[in-house]
Motif scaffolding. Structure first.
Motif, mmCIF file in Angstrom:
data_model
loop_
_atom_site.group_PDB
_atom_site.id
_atom_site.type_symbol
_atom_site.label_atom_id
_atom_site.label_comp_id
_atom_site.label_asym_id
_atom_site.label_seq_id
_atom_site.Cartn_x
_atom_site.Cartn_y
_atom_site.Cartn_z
ATOM 1 N N ASP A 142 -77.178 -83.068 36.763
ATOM 2 C CA ASP A 142 -76.594 -81.517 35.966
ATOM 3 C C ASP A 142 -77.085 -80.336 36.462
ATOM 4 O OD1 ASP A 142 -75.643 -83.832 34.190
ATOM 5 O OD2 ASP A 142 -77.432 -83.824 33.494
ATOM 6 N N ALA B 173 -73.945 -77.555 37.639
ATOM 7 C CA ALA B 173 -74.198 -76.598 36.867
ATOM 8 C C ALA B 173 -74.090 -76.053 38.075
ATOM 9 C CB ALA B 173 -75.353 -75.921 36.325
ATOM 10 N N GLU C 224 -70.750 -72.324 38.959
ATOM 11 C CA GLU C 224 -71.173 -71.720 39.243
ATOM 12 C C GLU C 224 -70.587 -71.305 40.636
ATOM 13 O OE1 GLU C 224 -75.233 -68.139 38.321
ATOM 14 O OE2 GLU C 224 -75.829 -70.338 38.654
#
Length: 173
Positions: free
Chosen positions: A29, A33, A37
């Protein structure tokens, strides 16, 4: 007694396996992420390339011990990078060595790579094609991985090419 030991061993093993599974999910995860980003920063043209290693065309490669960067935003690029190599013309201002400029006239093209990274080409454009406005930099090519590692190659009209390795991070507002 033996059944109590077996139950306690089974509980400990179950607890350990749950923690390992949770840690792996959490890592996946976090990585997803981080990739998202980096992708949003590249697409929004809003990031900083922090150089930590320089690879000149001639001479030895070396780690950089000071802070050097390339700040990219939608309307401005700011370069503060060292230069090691051969120059074919004297600088306009001898006190300003390296690759240092601020430019609001440039083209920015990003292309997604086959393995999840991006190739970004930045071409500074001087006002009325005036060389002194953009310090002879013809183009800058950033190869950015999905993990946030990047390499920057700077092509100049009056200097030999130079490359930098570093990382991409979000601009601080």
């Amino acid at each position: 007694m033996k059944s109590l030991k077996k139950i306690s061993i089974l509980l400990v093993l179950a607890f350990i396996s749950l923690n390992v599974a949770y840690a792996q999910t959490t890592r996946k995860d976090k990585k997803a992420a981080h990739v998202a980003e980096i992708k949003s920063m590249v697409e929004a043209q809003n990031y900083i390339f922090n150089a930590n290693y320089v690879i000149p065309s001639r001479g030895a490669s070396m780690s950089l011990t000071s802070n050097y960067d390339l700040v990219v935003s939608k309307d401005t690029i700011i370069a503060f990078l060292p230069y090691f190599g051969r120059s074919y013309a004297a600088p306009y201002n001898p006190t300003e060595g390296g690759i240092k400029f601020t430019n609001t006239h440039f083209t920015y093209n990003s292309k997604a790579g086959k393995k999840g990274g991006w190739t970004v080409t930045i071409k500074p454009i001087g006002k009325d094609k005036n060389v002194s406005d953009w310090r002879d930099v013809q183009s800058m090519m950033l190869s950015i991985s999905s993990d946030g590692y990047a390499s920057l190659q700077v092509i100049s009209s009056n200097r030999t090419p130079i490359s930098f390795n570093g990382t991409i991070e979000a601009r601080k507002k």
